[in-house]
Motif scaffolding. Sequence first.
Motif, PDB file in Angstrom:
ATOM      1  N   VAL A 205      54.897  41.397  54.350  1.00  0.00           N
ATOM      2  CA  VAL A 205      56.208  41.358  55.025  1.00  0.00           C
ATOM      3  C   VAL A 205      56.855  42.724  54.798  1.00  0.00           C
ATOM      4  O   VAL A 205      57.154  43.087  53.664  1.00  0.00           O
ATOM      5  N   GLU A 206      57.007  43.507  55.881  1.00  0.00           N
ATOM      6  CA  GLU A 206      57.557  44.864  55.748  1.00  0.00           C
ATOM      7  C   GLU A 206      58.863  44.957  56.523  1.00  0.00           C
ATOM      8  O   GLU A 206      59.032  44.277  57.537  1.00  0.00           O
ATOM      9  N   ASP A 207      59.738  45.809  56.060  1.00  0.00           N
ATOM     10  CA  ASP A 207      60.980  46.029  56.835  1.00  0.00           C
ATOM     11  C   ASP A 207      61.275  47.509  56.872  1.00  0.00           C
ATOM     12  O   ASP A 207      60.576  48.313  56.244  1.00  0.00           O
TER      13      ASP A 207
ATOM     14  N   ARG B   3      66.759  47.347  63.332  1.00  0.00           N
ATOM     15  CA  ARG B   3      66.138  46.598  62.233  1.00  0.00           C
ATOM     16  C   ARG B   3      64.798  45.972  62.671  1.00  0.00           C
ATOM     17  O   ARG B   3      64.712  45.392  63.748  1.00  0.00           O
ATOM     18  N   LYS B   4      63.832  46.127  61.763  1.00  0.00           N
ATOM     19  CA  LYS B   4      62.493  45.612  62.109  1.00  0.00           C
ATOM     20  C   LYS B   4      61.896  44.887  60.913  1.00  0.00           C
ATOM     21  O   LYS B   4      62.045  45.329  59.777  1.00  0.00           O
ATOM     22  N   ILE B   5      61.233  43.794  61.240  1.00  0.00           N
ATOM     23  CA  ILE B   5      60.431  43.109  60.204  1.00  0.00           C
ATOM     24  C   ILE B   5      59.038  42.894  60.809  1.00  0.00           C
ATOM     25  O   ILE B   5      58.928  42.449  61.958  1.00  0.00           O
ATOM     26  N   ALA B   6      58.011  43.276  60.045  1.00  0.00           N
ATOM     27  CA  ALA B   6      56.632  43.097  60.527  1.00  0.00           C
ATOM     28  C   ALA B   6      55.895  42.185  59.553  1.00  0.00           C
ATOM     29  O   ALA B   6      55.915  42.409  58.355  1.00  0.00           O
TER      30      ALA B   6
ATOM     31  N   GLU C 271      55.430  51.508  50.439  1.00  0.00           N
ATOM     32  CA  GLU C 271      54.410  52.239  51.211  1.00  0.00           C
ATOM     33  C   GLU C 271      54.290  51.696  52.630  1.00  0.00           C
ATOM     34  O   GLU C 271      53.193  51.399  53.077  1.00  0.00           O
ATOM     35  N   THR C 272      55.343  51.533  53.301  1.00  0.00           N
ATOM     36  CA  THR C 272      55.268  50.997  54.664  1.00  0.00           C
ATOM     37  C   THR C 272      55.596  52.080  55.690  1.00  0.00           C
ATOM     38  O   THR C 272      56.376  52.998  55.409  1.00  0.00           O
ATOM     39  N   ILE C 273      54.987  51.938  56.849  1.00  0.00           N
ATOM     40  CA  ILE C 273      55.261  52.939  57.897  1.00  0.00           C
ATOM     41  C   ILE C 273      56.692  52.786  58.396  1.00  0.00           C
ATOM     42  O   ILE C 273      57.250  53.686  59.009  1.00  0.00           O
ATOM     43  N   HIS C 274      57.307  51.599  58.061  1.00  0.00           N
ATOM     44  CA  HIS C 274      58.699  51.382  58.515  1.00  0.00           C
ATOM     45  C   HIS C 274      59.699  51.997  57.554  1.00  0.00           C
ATOM     46  O   HIS C 274      60.898  51.890  57.746  1.00  0.00           O
ATOM     47  N   ARG C 275      59.224  52.577  56.533  1.00  0.00           N
ATOM     48  CA  ARG C 275      60.041  53.303  55.547  1.00  0.00           C
ATOM     49  C   ARG C 275      61.007  52.406  54.783  1.00  0.00           C
ATOM     50  O   ARG C 275      62.065  52.809  54.353  1.00  0.00           O
TER      51      ARG C 275
END
Length: 695
Positions: free
Chosen positions: A626-628, A608-611, A676-680
Amino acid sequence: MPQDQGEAQAEARVKEIGDENDRREGVPDVYTPVPAATAAEPWTALFARMRRGIAARLLIGVLLFSSAVTLLLTAGQLYLDYRYDVNLIEQRLKEVGAGYPGIIGESLWDLDRTHLQIELEGILKLPDMRAVEVRETGTVDPLVVTVGRRQTGSVLTRELPITHVIDGAPRKIGTLYVEATLTGVYQRLLDKGLIILVSQAAKTFLVSLFIIFIFHRLVTRHLAVVAAFASGYDFHRPSTALRLRRRPPAIADELDQVVTSFNELCASLQTAYGNLQKANAELERDIAIRIKNENALRETEQRYRHLFHNMPVALLEMRGNFDMYDGLRAQGISDSGAYLDQHPELFRRLVDAITIEEVNDRSVELFHARDAKELVGSAARFWSESPGTLRRALESRFRGESRFEEEMRVATLDGHVIDVLCTISRLQPISGNSPTLFGLVDITERVRAREKLQQLEADFAHAARVSMLGELTASIAHEIAQPIGAIATCAEASLRWLNRPEPEVAEVLELTRRALADTQRATAIIARIRAMAVREAPHRTLISLDEVIRESLLFLRYEIQSNDVTVSHTFNPGAPKVLADRTQIQQVIVNLAINAMQAMAHAGTVSRKIALSVAIPEPGMLRCTVEDNGPGIGLENFSGLFDRFFTTKDGGLGLGLSISRSIIEAHGGRISVDNETIHRGARFYFTLPTTNAAE
Ligand code: ADP
């Protein structure tokens, strides 16, 4: 048009003109064309036609000149003849004087009358001799013999002495009188003169006629055609070119040049007429457009007046003097606000120059005035309650903006202060003293309602925060328990060190310091929780978005650890501060992060990732993202995601995102979401304006 037909028309036109000229008595003829004579026309008709043309004048001129020349030459000729004849007579008289006195002397000595008579008649027979007389001299009764008859005037006479040799010496014995007449000479001269004059006159007349004929053939008949063409020429219509009725000469002569020039002139005339027509048509079009525009303008003006007076909005027509703005721009000043701050006298001058010229009835109502006159004049009082709005309006005019809108407060004439929405519209192009329309809408009620709504929303947000805190109870407890546990450990160890026979004061001191640090940590945690829990009126200060993100992550530290989430926070050191309520923005970030963790936990995301990051998408704006890498937002949920009570969670309230949106929009920003995040996963982002940070 065939040539014959053209000529026939030309002739017909010539006749018409002739008739017209005849009718116009007393009007001097500028030009009377003489058409060409046809072969069938008699000479008299030709003369009659030429009577009034150049031909007649030419004939008279030639005749007068040649007569004068003939007379001069004839006179000269006759004079010479006269001289010759007189000389001849004198010669003859001389011969008589030379030859006859001797013979006549003999006869006179002998007094032989018969002989004398014969001899004198012999002399008389000579040409032009008129009378001859012999007169004896020296005697009482002289002998006189006369032949012929004397005349008076126009004679040549000679008196010759008659001598006779007496005693060896010549002696005058008489005189010989000889008279020659000039009458014959005159008669001959007269005859000759008459012959010369008559023959010269006849010759001159015939030559003149011939010249006229030639002149007519070569010139005047063509001039008539040109004249007829010119009189019939109508430059309104296209016409055939002028052509002369003659075989063209091998080399173009003067008439050809006239025709060419004339045709060129016609062509130029037609072109000029065409251009004139075009110009006229354009002018007419322009005038029509102008009239239309003027009507439209009048209508617009009427419409404007109608709207101005009947709109349910207070409208005031203002005019100021902003000529100094040009000078400021020329000096390169771009921040007029700062400049006017430094030069308050200029600011005052600008404000003093603004006057209200006209107001509508609604303005009278709004300001509780008795009539419009009370409001007309200086506009300074309208800004007394909101000087900041005036300053910003002046800056907007300096920037050349045609419209300025802001909420402000104004004092009515009876001392109340009301909230209004002020709209300033400026006519383009904005010049130094172009008029401005100042519109005011009373929004006092709206402002009160909005304040109430804001209060409600703040209460709502507070409730949501408290509820969020409820969700985080375990984390909070853990967060607080951690430093308290550490403090307890420190205290226990301190006791142990103190209970030794020889207490280790140094160790205790170190442990006490650590306990103090943990206490401070716990106090900070409690302060943060308290800030979230306490109900306080929103209070905006200049905050750093990265700082707020950092604090939010501290707040969620246990939650993040227990959910096994890797959080990355990309700092943006260049990001300016924003004017915002710290707790509310923190609430938004915490809410977005909790949602991300819950979505990932629910979807069973493995790593799990949050950026979190802060960017400057455009000048005057900050964007927090805030992306996840959770499941992302289902397509079907996009439309209602920010609606109140929208949730996909069991036991979810569906308030977090709706409150976040209210908070962000109240700060003048926007919140949005996409996948539209690189983290999908899901990507939430909100913007906040930074332009109001300086206020
Ligand atoms: P609640 O959390 O009570 O459901 P919210 O308004 O915070 O209310 O969220 C509304 C809905 O938005 C959630 O129920 C969830 O379906 C969706 N949502 C919010 N954040 C995310 C995310 N990061 N990933 C996927 N779905 C999300």
